[in-house]
Design a protein around this motif. Structure first.
Motif, mmCIF file in Angstrom:
data_model
loop_
_atom_site.group_PDB
_atom_site.id
_atom_site.type_symbol
_atom_site.label_atom_id
_atom_site.label_comp_id
_atom_site.label_asym_id
_atom_site.label_seq_id
_atom_site.Cartn_x
_atom_site.Cartn_y
_atom_site.Cartn_z
ATOM 1 N N TRP A 1 -18.600 -5.790 -6.272
ATOM 2 C CA TRP A 1 -17.490 -5.359 -7.117
ATOM 3 C C TRP A 1 -16.524 -4.455 -6.357
ATOM 4 C CZ3 TRP A 1 -17.728 -0.142 -7.124
ATOM 5 C CH2 TRP A 1 -18.988 0.460 -6.977
ATOM 6 N N ALA A 2 -17.006 -3.798 -5.263
ATOM 7 C CA ALA A 2 -16.102 -2.967 -4.471
ATOM 8 C C ALA A 2 -15.009 -3.789 -3.816
ATOM 9 C CB ALA A 2 -16.903 -2.211 -3.401
ATOM 10 N N GLY A 3 -15.228 -5.113 -3.705
ATOM 11 C CA GLY A 3 -14.198 -5.958 -3.128
ATOM 12 C C GLY A 3 -12.969 -6.097 -4.004
ATOM 13 N N CYS A 4 -13.020 -5.576 -5.236
ATOM 14 C CA CYS A 4 -11.870 -5.670 -6.133
ATOM 15 C C CYS A 4 -10.811 -4.628 -5.849
ATOM 16 C CB CYS A 4 -12.329 -5.488 -7.578
ATOM 17 S SG CYS A 4 -13.325 -6.832 -8.173
ATOM 18 N N PHE A 5 -11.171 -3.557 -5.120
ATOM 19 C CA PHE A 5 -10.260 -2.408 -5.057
ATOM 20 C C PHE A 5 -8.916 -2.747 -4.437
ATOM 21 C CE2 PHE A 5 -13.016 0.279 -7.004
ATOM 22 C CZ PHE A 5 -14.187 0.579 -6.338
ATOM 23 N N GLY A 6 -8.940 -3.553 -3.375
ATOM 24 C CA GLY A 6 -7.671 -3.888 -2.736
ATOM 25 C C GLY A 6 -6.745 -4.630 -3.694
ATOM 26 N N GLY A 7 -7.285 -5.629 -4.372
ATOM 27 C CA GLY A 7 -6.476 -6.386 -5.314
ATOM 28 C C GLY A 7 -5.996 -5.541 -6.471
ATOM 29 N N LEU A 8 -6.837 -4.604 -6.894
ATOM 30 C CA LEU A 8 -6.423 -3.702 -7.969
ATOM 31 C C LEU A 8 -5.275 -2.812 -7.509
ATOM 32 C CD1 LEU A 8 -9.742 -2.543 -9.647
ATOM 33 C CD2 LEU A 8 -7.878 -3.823 -10.681
ATOM 34 N N ALA A 9 -5.361 -2.354 -6.254
ATOM 35 C CA ALA A 9 -4.252 -1.540 -5.733
ATOM 36 C C ALA A 9 -2.958 -2.342 -5.777
ATOM 37 C CB ALA A 9 -4.562 -1.081 -4.312
ATOM 38 N N PHE A 10 -3.049 -3.634 -5.427
ATOM 39 C CA PHE A 10 -1.850 -4.477 -5.464
ATOM 40 C C PHE A 10 -1.347 -4.648 -6.887
ATOM 41 C CE2 PHE A 10 1.280 -7.284 -4.243
ATOM 42 C CZ PHE A 10 1.129 -8.544 -4.766
ATOM 43 N N LEU A 11 -2.288 -4.825 -7.834
ATOM 44 C CA LEU A 11 -1.886 -4.952 -9.240
ATOM 45 C C LEU A 11 -1.155 -3.696 -9.712
ATOM 46 C CD1 LEU A 11 -2.050 -6.369 -12.025
ATOM 47 C CD2 LEU A 11 -4.216 -5.195 -12.360
ATOM 48 N N ILE A 12 -1.736 -2.517 -9.382
ATOM 49 C CA ILE A 12 -1.094 -1.277 -9.797
ATOM 50 C C ILE A 12 0.273 -1.137 -9.115
ATOM 51 C CG2 ILE A 12 -1.283 1.228 -9.903
ATOM 52 C CD1 ILE A 12 -3.299 -0.068 -11.623
ATOM 53 N N PHE A 13 0.366 -1.588 -7.869
ATOM 54 C CA PHE A 13 1.669 -1.542 -7.188
ATOM 55 C C PHE A 13 2.705 -2.328 -7.977
ATOM 56 C CE2 PHE A 13 4.514 -0.974 -3.736
ATOM 57 C CZ PHE A 13 5.227 -2.150 -3.603
ATOM 58 N N MET A 14 2.329 -3.514 -8.446
ATOM 59 C CA MET A 14 3.286 -4.315 -9.197
ATOM 60 C C MET A 14 3.649 -3.650 -10.510
ATOM 61 S SD MET A 14 2.427 -8.267 -8.371
ATOM 62 C CE MET A 14 0.726 -8.331 -8.833
ATOM 63 N N ILE A 15 2.667 -3.009 -11.143
ATOM 64 C CA ILE A 15 2.965 -2.277 -12.374
ATOM 65 C C ILE A 15 3.917 -1.117 -12.082
ATOM 66 C CG2 ILE A 15 1.956 -0.768 -14.134
ATOM 67 C CD1 ILE A 15 -0.529 -2.508 -14.046
ATOM 68 N N GLN A 16 3.696 -0.435 -10.966
ATOM 69 C CA GLN A 16 4.587 0.670 -10.608
ATOM 70 C C GLN A 16 6.002 0.184 -10.368
ATOM 71 O OE1 GLN A 16 2.727 3.134 -11.683
ATOM 72 N NE2 GLN A 16 3.436 4.431 -10.039
ATOM 73 N N VAL A 17 6.140 -0.933 -9.650
ATOM 74 C CA VAL A 17 7.477 -1.468 -9.411
ATOM 75 C C VAL A 17 8.144 -1.774 -10.742
ATOM 76 C CG1 VAL A 17 8.740 -3.452 -8.491
ATOM 77 C CG2 VAL A 17 6.984 -2.362 -7.124
ATOM 78 N N PHE A 18 7.395 -2.405 -11.638
ATOM 79 C CA PHE A 18 7.992 -2.813 -12.908
ATOM 80 C C PHE A 18 8.388 -1.603 -13.746
ATOM 81 C CE2 PHE A 18 9.135 -5.642 -16.071
ATOM 82 C CZ PHE A 18 8.606 -5.257 -17.284
ATOM 83 N N THR A 19 7.469 -0.652 -13.937
ATOM 84 C CA THR A 19 7.818 0.530 -14.736
ATOM 85 C C THR A 19 8.883 1.357 -14.023
ATOM 86 O OG1 THR A 19 5.928 1.707 -13.789
ATOM 87 C CG2 THR A 19 5.623 0.726 -15.958
ATOM 88 N N GLY A 20 8.846 1.352 -12.701
ATOM 89 C CA GLY A 20 9.870 2.071 -11.944
ATOM 90 C C GLY A 20 11.253 1.512 -12.210
#
Lengths: 223, 162
Positions: free
Chosen positions: A40-59
């Motif tokens: 499950w630790a292999g998810c962290f990178g993809g999650l960081a990318f997901l949050i990045f996209m959320i940040q871009v959108f809310t930004g």
């Protein structure tokens, strides 16, 4: 409902006739294959990318109301939080998302270090990842000044004072980062430009390289 | 899709290409049920995400500029024009011949704000050169409608636009 499903099927068929999209979508999204040993630790990178996209959108949404001027910055953020419909939610998601991004890139990095994934053939992944770590930190730092609160101002003051410890060039670096001797409207404008365009562009470029390289070398498996 | 290269491959029995997930079958099955559940939950999640975002684009409540404007008569001087913002509409008050007049400052051509020329005693629109006299009548330029009049009252030597 039945007609909606028919419409979706028709669109899929037309896209497949022209682009053969279904195999691409399956290989990369719906039926993507990962090593059986991936935890499950292999998810962290993809999650960081997901949050990045959320940040871009809310930004982008926040950018519609934010005014990057010392007289108006705090008022504009307060306006977003109190008057814009759902503005409080968008601002809060962006603020919490920033913290989440830092946490996730650190967790991702911790996994890479612990499992020693940075070894050959993945050295460049590590280097591009390091650039991304610095970029993420810079995004958080530049973004924090923008609401122009007391914490923002003093945090930026302390943070931009740190390079003065560099021998000989320290003072010059501080003045260049602040665009002046002290934190001012010039600093705000500079940090604003860095936050919404310059660092995101560098981040996206590094991410593209990072992801392409991972695709090419594959997800690492334990030896 | 099959092409001529298929006949030249010699990898043994033809490997099945990636096939699309089985379409919703004619009779109900577990797979179809799960597909329907997942689609429903995705729809709900998409709606929950979309709702605040669409709300965000609605116009925010703004503190509107006052509707009621009061000007003491003693403050008015001959041939002077005063401009006010009244709930987003720009209005102009002029005082000529000891008589105040209030108009909507938008030129009746395409809406640019008119300016008052004290010497010539006219309103002039900078966009296309329209000219209005001190009664708001169109004199020159691409206009034939007069400036819109705004009602006002004079109470106790105070001009009130309600």
């Amino acid at each position: 409902m039945g007609r909606l499903i028919e419409l979706i099927k028709l669109i899929r068929k037309e896209l497949d006739d022209r682009f053969e999209l279904t195999p691409v979508v399956q290989k990369n999204l719906t039926h993507k294959q990962v090593p059986r040993t991936l935890s499950w630790a292999g998810c962290f990178g993809g999650l960081a990318f997901l949050i990045f996209m959320i940040q871009v959108f809310t930004g982008i949404l926040l950018l519609m109301y934010y005014k990057p001027d010392p007289e108006r910055a705090w008022d504009s953020v307060t306006f977003i939080k109190s008057n814009v419909p759902m503005g409080w939610l968008i601002q809060r998601v962006h603020s919490v998302g920033a913290n989440m991004m830092i946490a996730l890139v650190f967790l991702h990095m911790a996994r890479v270090v612990y499992l020693r994934i940075f070894r050959k053939p993945r050295e460049l992944h590590w280097i591009s990842g390091s650039v991304l770590l610095v970029a993420t930190t810079m995004m958080a730092f530049t973004g924090y000044l923008l609401p122009w609160t007391q914490l923002s101002y003093w945090g930026a003051k302390v943070g931009t004072e740190i390079p003065s410890a560099v021998p000989r060039l320290g003072e010059l670096i501080v003045v260049l980062i602040r665009r002046g001797q002290s934190i001012s409207g010039e600093t705000l404008g500079f940090f604003f430009a860095m936050h919404i365009w310059v660092i995101p562009a560098v981040s996206v470029l590094m991410m593209v390289l990072h992801f392409l390289m991972i695709r090419r070398t594959g997800i690492s498996r334990p030896l | 899709m099959n092409d001529s290269r298929d006949n030249q491959r010699s990898n043994g029995p033809a490997r099945p290409r990636a096939v699309a997930p089985a379409p919703a079958p004619a009779r109900p099955s577990r797979r179809g049920f799960f597909h329907a559940c997942i689609a429903l939950m995705t729809g709900i999640a998409a709606f929950i995400l979309a709702f605040p975002i669409f709300s965000f684009f609605r116009l925010p409540k703004r503190i509107s500029t006052a509707k009621r404007i009061e000007v003491p008569i003693s403050q008015l001087s001959e041939d002077q024009a005063l401009f006010f913002d009244r709930q987003g509409v720009q209005i102009v008050l002029i005082y000529t011949g000891r008589e105040p007049k209030v108009f909507d400052a938008a030129c009746t051509h395409l809406g640019c704000l008119v300016t008052w020329d004290q010497n010539e005693h006219i309103f002039h629109c900078p966009c296309h050169g329209a000219v209005f006299d001190d009664k708001g009548q169109a004199v020159k330029g691409p206009v034939n409608t007069p400036l819109k009049k705004i009602d006002f009252e004079i109470k106790n030597n105070v001009l009130v636009i309600a």
